[in-house]
Design an enzyme around this catalytic site. Structure first.
Site, PDB file in Angstrom:
ATOM      1  N   ARG A 125      60.337 -26.218 -19.947  1.00 29.47           N
ATOM      2  CA  ARG A 125      60.381 -25.888 -21.370  1.00 29.47           C
ATOM      3  C   ARG A 125      60.263 -24.430 -21.770  1.00 29.47           C
ATOM      4  O   ARG A 125      60.549 -24.094 -22.909  1.00 29.47           O
ATOM      5  CB  ARG A 125      59.258 -26.663 -22.079  1.00 29.47           C
ATOM      6  N   ARG A 155      67.382 -30.703 -23.015  1.00 27.74           N
ATOM      7  CA  ARG A 155      66.347 -31.714 -23.263  1.00 27.74           C
ATOM      8  C   ARG A 155      66.555 -32.349 -24.638  1.00 27.74           C
ATOM      9  O   ARG A 155      66.389 -33.560 -24.807  1.00 27.74           O
ATOM     10  CB  ARG A 155      64.974 -31.043 -23.181  1.00 27.74           C
ATOM     11  N   ARG A 191      57.386 -25.508 -11.120  1.00 39.20           N
ATOM     12  CA  ARG A 191      57.883 -25.816 -12.471  1.00 39.20           C
ATOM     13  C   ARG A 191      58.777 -24.722 -13.026  1.00 39.20           C
ATOM     14  O   ARG A 191      58.730 -24.423 -14.223  1.00 39.20           O
ATOM     15  CB  ARG A 191      56.716 -26.041 -13.443  1.00 39.20           C
ATOM     16  N   ASP A 225      60.661 -35.797 -10.816  1.00 42.00           N
ATOM     17  CA  ASP A 225      59.235 -35.877 -11.140  1.00 42.00           C
ATOM     18  C   ASP A 225      58.524 -36.743 -10.104  1.00 42.00           C
ATOM     19  O   ASP A 225      59.132 -37.659  -9.542  1.00 42.00           O
ATOM     20  CB  ASP A 225      59.024 -36.464 -12.531  1.00 42.00           C
ATOM     21  N   TYR A 260      47.932 -41.725 -11.721  1.00 44.17           N
ATOM     22  CA  TYR A 260      48.788 -42.052 -12.875  1.00 44.17           C
ATOM     23  C   TYR A 260      49.083 -43.556 -12.918  1.00 44.17           C
ATOM     24  O   TYR A 260      49.108 -44.174 -13.977  1.00 44.17           O
ATOM     25  CB  TYR A 260      50.105 -41.269 -12.810  1.00 44.17           C
TER      26      TYR A 260
HETATM   27  O1  1CP Z   1      60.790 -27.007 -11.665  1.00 40.66           O
HETATM   28  C1  1CP Z   1      60.125 -27.800 -10.974  1.00 40.66           C
HETATM   29  O2  1CP Z   1      59.026 -27.527 -10.460  1.00 40.66           O
HETATM   30  C2  1CP Z   1      60.753 -29.139 -10.625  1.00 40.66           C
HETATM   31  C3  1CP Z   1      60.462 -30.242 -11.407  1.00 40.66           C
HETATM   32  C4  1CP Z   1      59.100 -30.915 -11.527  1.00 40.66           C
HETATM   33  C5  1CP Z   1      58.080 -31.101 -10.570  1.00 40.66           C
HETATM   34  C6  1CP Z   1      57.969 -30.507  -9.181  1.00 40.66           C
HETATM   35  C7  1CP Z   1      58.722 -31.608 -12.687  1.00 40.66           C
HETATM   36  C8  1CP Z   1      59.498 -31.654 -13.926  1.00 40.66           C
HETATM   37  N1  1CP Z   1      57.549 -32.269 -12.418  1.00 40.66           N
HETATM   38  C9  1CP Z   1      57.122 -31.964 -11.150  1.00 40.66           C
HETATM   39  C10 1CP Z   1      55.931 -32.465 -10.456  1.00 40.66           C
HETATM   40  C11 1CP Z   1      54.850 -33.137 -11.231  1.00 40.66           C
HETATM   41  N2  1CP Z   1      54.960 -34.040 -12.238  1.00 40.66           N
HETATM   42  C12 1CP Z   1      53.486 -32.991 -10.912  1.00 40.66           C
HETATM   43  C13 1CP Z   1      52.954 -32.163  -9.762  1.00 40.66           C
HETATM   44  C14 1CP Z   1      52.888 -30.723 -10.084  1.00 40.66           C
HETATM   45  C15 1CP Z   1      51.827 -30.315 -11.062  1.00 40.66           C
HETATM   46  O3  1CP Z   1      50.643 -30.461 -10.745  1.00 40.66           O
HETATM   47  O4  1CP Z   1      52.194 -29.826 -12.138  1.00 40.66           O
HETATM   48  C16 1CP Z   1      52.752 -33.784 -11.810  1.00 40.66           C
HETATM   49  C17 1CP Z   1      51.243 -33.936 -11.873  1.00 40.66           C
HETATM   50  C18 1CP Z   1      53.694 -34.459 -12.648  1.00 40.66           C
HETATM   51  C19 1CP Z   1      53.409 -35.443 -13.719  1.00 40.66           C
HETATM   52  C20 1CP Z   1      53.966 -35.001 -15.008  1.00 40.66           C
HETATM   53  N3  1CP Z   1      55.290 -35.081 -15.332  1.00 40.66           N
HETATM   54  C21 1CP Z   1      53.306 -34.314 -16.050  1.00 40.66           C
HETATM   55  C22 1CP Z   1      51.813 -33.948 -16.073  1.00 40.66           C
HETATM   56  C23 1CP Z   1      51.087 -34.930 -16.893  1.00 40.66           C
HETATM   57  C24 1CP Z   1      49.577 -34.706 -16.921  1.00 40.66           C
HETATM   58  O5  1CP Z   1      49.118 -34.058 -17.861  1.00 40.66           O
HETATM   59  O6  1CP Z   1      48.884 -35.169 -16.029  1.00 40.66           O
HETATM   60  C25 1CP Z   1      54.262 -34.042 -17.040  1.00 40.66           C
HETATM   61  C26 1CP Z   1      54.045 -33.377 -18.375  1.00 40.66           C
HETATM   62  C27 1CP Z   1      55.519 -34.522 -16.566  1.00 40.66           C
HETATM   63  C28 1CP Z   1      56.844 -34.384 -17.216  1.00 40.66           C
HETATM   64  C29 1CP Z   1      57.641 -33.277 -16.665  1.00 40.66           C
HETATM   65  N4  1CP Z   1      58.032 -33.178 -15.341  1.00 40.66           N
HETATM   66  C30 1CP Z   1      58.819 -32.077 -15.176  1.00 40.66           C
HETATM   67  C31 1CP Z   1      58.950 -31.428 -16.458  1.00 40.66           C
HETATM   68  C32 1CP Z   1      59.777 -30.200 -16.725  1.00 40.66           C
HETATM   69  C33 1CP Z   1      58.205 -32.191 -17.376  1.00 40.66           C
HETATM   70  C34 1CP Z   1      58.094 -31.943 -18.872  1.00 40.66           C
HETATM   71  C35 1CP Z   1      59.146 -32.796 -19.509  1.00 40.66           C
HETATM   72  C36 1CP Z   1      59.499 -32.435 -20.895  1.00 40.66           C
HETATM   73  O7  1CP Z   1      58.784 -32.891 -21.776  1.00 40.66           O
HETATM   74  O8  1CP Z   1      60.519 -31.756 -21.097  1.00 40.66           O
END
Ligand code: 1CP
Length: 344
Positions: A32, A41, A28, A78, A153
């Site tokens: 943010r 964003r 990640r 994602d 999910y």
């Molecule tokens: O920088 C990076 O790592 C690349 C981008 C990336 C990756 C690898 C994002 C961007 N998401 C992911 C993978 C991801 N997405 C995972 C696996 C990694 C982990 O365990 O964190 C998971 C579980 C998700 C699902 C997801 N997408 C969540 C988690 C929800 C939860 O609580 O279960 C969330 C909040 C997102 C949105 C997301 N994806 C990525 C970002 C930067 C964001 C936040 C978006 C925003 O609001 O700006």
């Protein structure tokens, strides 16, 4: 494979080389905590638009690499793009996280991977652009979610800490659950092979909810599907694969047997206790993201400990889980300096 590319430090570690200064990237690393991410964003209609607009996704991927000089860029996308490409409705609720239209047994029999390549075409375009814009020494990492994690999910329609909906569904509707896992395995192989064809040089599989799988189901829900993905990708593409089973605990030993090129260790793994036990070529991890928030001595002590514990073996420095939003940018700068100091 082009000769020069083999010199990238991440690829060398994944091939089994112990480097004096470990390669570094952060899960990640785009997101943010970076003001430049928040600015982009704020302008976009939705998170999905960020992921599916190559210009924007390329820029967000590059932001942390430009600022910190990490050894890898991870594609900005994602894990939930796969359900989206399978036809499940997906949106991101402002301030809350992802939402999907919960799956029914009938909807599972209707899922098809036919449109995955077309619906995810913008992701492949982002990868092609990134390979052109990234400096020669930076490795481009593609990724996907593991079937169990993605299924949690898809079944609940949102994130949950205990995967309750998916666990119950798997027990009450075993046939539909097995069909869902099969569709996810096949779609994920297609998706990852297409990422490699577009230019991804390493792949990471995120089993972020490994901790919620009951021990007697780990093989069926997670190890077997991940093994099929690793074998399916390797049959069609030559690419190193990193597996990250977050929270797997003692089951790490079973993930070790998949034969991935690297195993990513979460924050709960005590490095001194596993180094001798795991056979996977390369290990990755496992700084506590809270130490990165705290900075100072808390960060210094842990970076030194991790470097010492991993010295002399193939290793990629990373966090034990994704970087958190409240992380000060200066602490990331401090981390980069500490990891790149010559003597650990
Ligand atoms: O920088 C990076 O790592 C690349 C981008 C990336 C990756 C690898 C994002 C961007 N998401 C992911 C993978 C991801 N997405 C995972 C696996 C990694 C982990 O365990 O964190 C998971 C579980 C998700 C699902 C997801 N997408 C969540 C988690 C929800 C939860 O609580 O279960 C969330 C909040 C997102 C949105 C997301 N994806 C990525 C970002 C930067 C964001 C936040 C978006 C925003 O609001 O700006």
């Amino acid at each position: 494979m082009v000769g020069l590319e083999n010199d990238k430090v991440i690829l060398r570690a994944l091939r089994g080389e112990a480097l004096e200064v470990p390669p570094l990237w952060l899960m990640r690393q785009a997101g943010r905590y970076l003001p430049e991410y928040r600015a982009l964003r704020a302008k976009a209609k939705s998170f999905l638009e960020l992921c599916l607009t190559p210009d924007i996704a390329e820029e967000i991927t590059l932001q942390p690499v430009r600022r910190f000089g990490f050894d890898a860029a991870i594609l900005f996308a994602d894990i939930l793009l796969v359900p989206y490409a399978l036809g499940q409705k997906l949106w991101f609720q402002e301030g809350e996280g992802p939402r999907l239209e919960p799956l029914t047994v009938d909807a599972i029999s209707g899922l098809t991977r036919a449109e995955v390549p077309e619906r995810l075409a913008p992701v492949f375009e982002t990868i092609r652009r990134l390979r052109k814009s990234l400096a020669g020494e930076t490795t481009l990492i593609g990724f996907a979610g593991a079937p169990w994690t993605v299924a949690t999910y898809m079944i609940a329609g949102a994130g949950s800490d205990d995967s309750a909906a998916a666990r119950l569904f798997a027990l009450k509707e075993p046939k539909a659950f097995a069909r869902l896992i099969d569709v996810l395995v096949d779609a994920t192989v297609d998706y990852l092979v297409a990422q490699v064809s577009a230019g991804a040089e390493v792949l990471q599989l995120f089993e972020s909810w490994a901790a919620t799988i009951p021990a007697e189901s780990v093989a069926v829900y997670s190890i077997d599907p991940l093994t099929r993905i690793v074998e399916g990708v390797r049959a069609k593409a030559s690419v190193p694969i990193i597996v990250f089973p977050r929270g797997a605990g003692s089951n790490y030993l079973r993930y070790d047997a998949i034969g991935a090129d690297a195993l990513s260790l979460d924050t709960h793994v005590l490095l001194d206790s596993v180094v001798g036990a795991l056979k996977t070529t390369c290990l990755q991890g496992n700084l506590d993201p809270f130490r990165l928030i705290a900075g100072g001595k808390a960060l210094e002590d842990s970076v030194r400990h991790i470097r010492r514990a991993m010295s002399g073996r193939p290793f990629i420095f990373n966090l034990g889980h994704g970087i958190r939003q409240e992380t000060p940018v200066e602490h990331v700068q401090q981390l980069v300096r500490l990891v790149r100091e010559k003597a650990a």
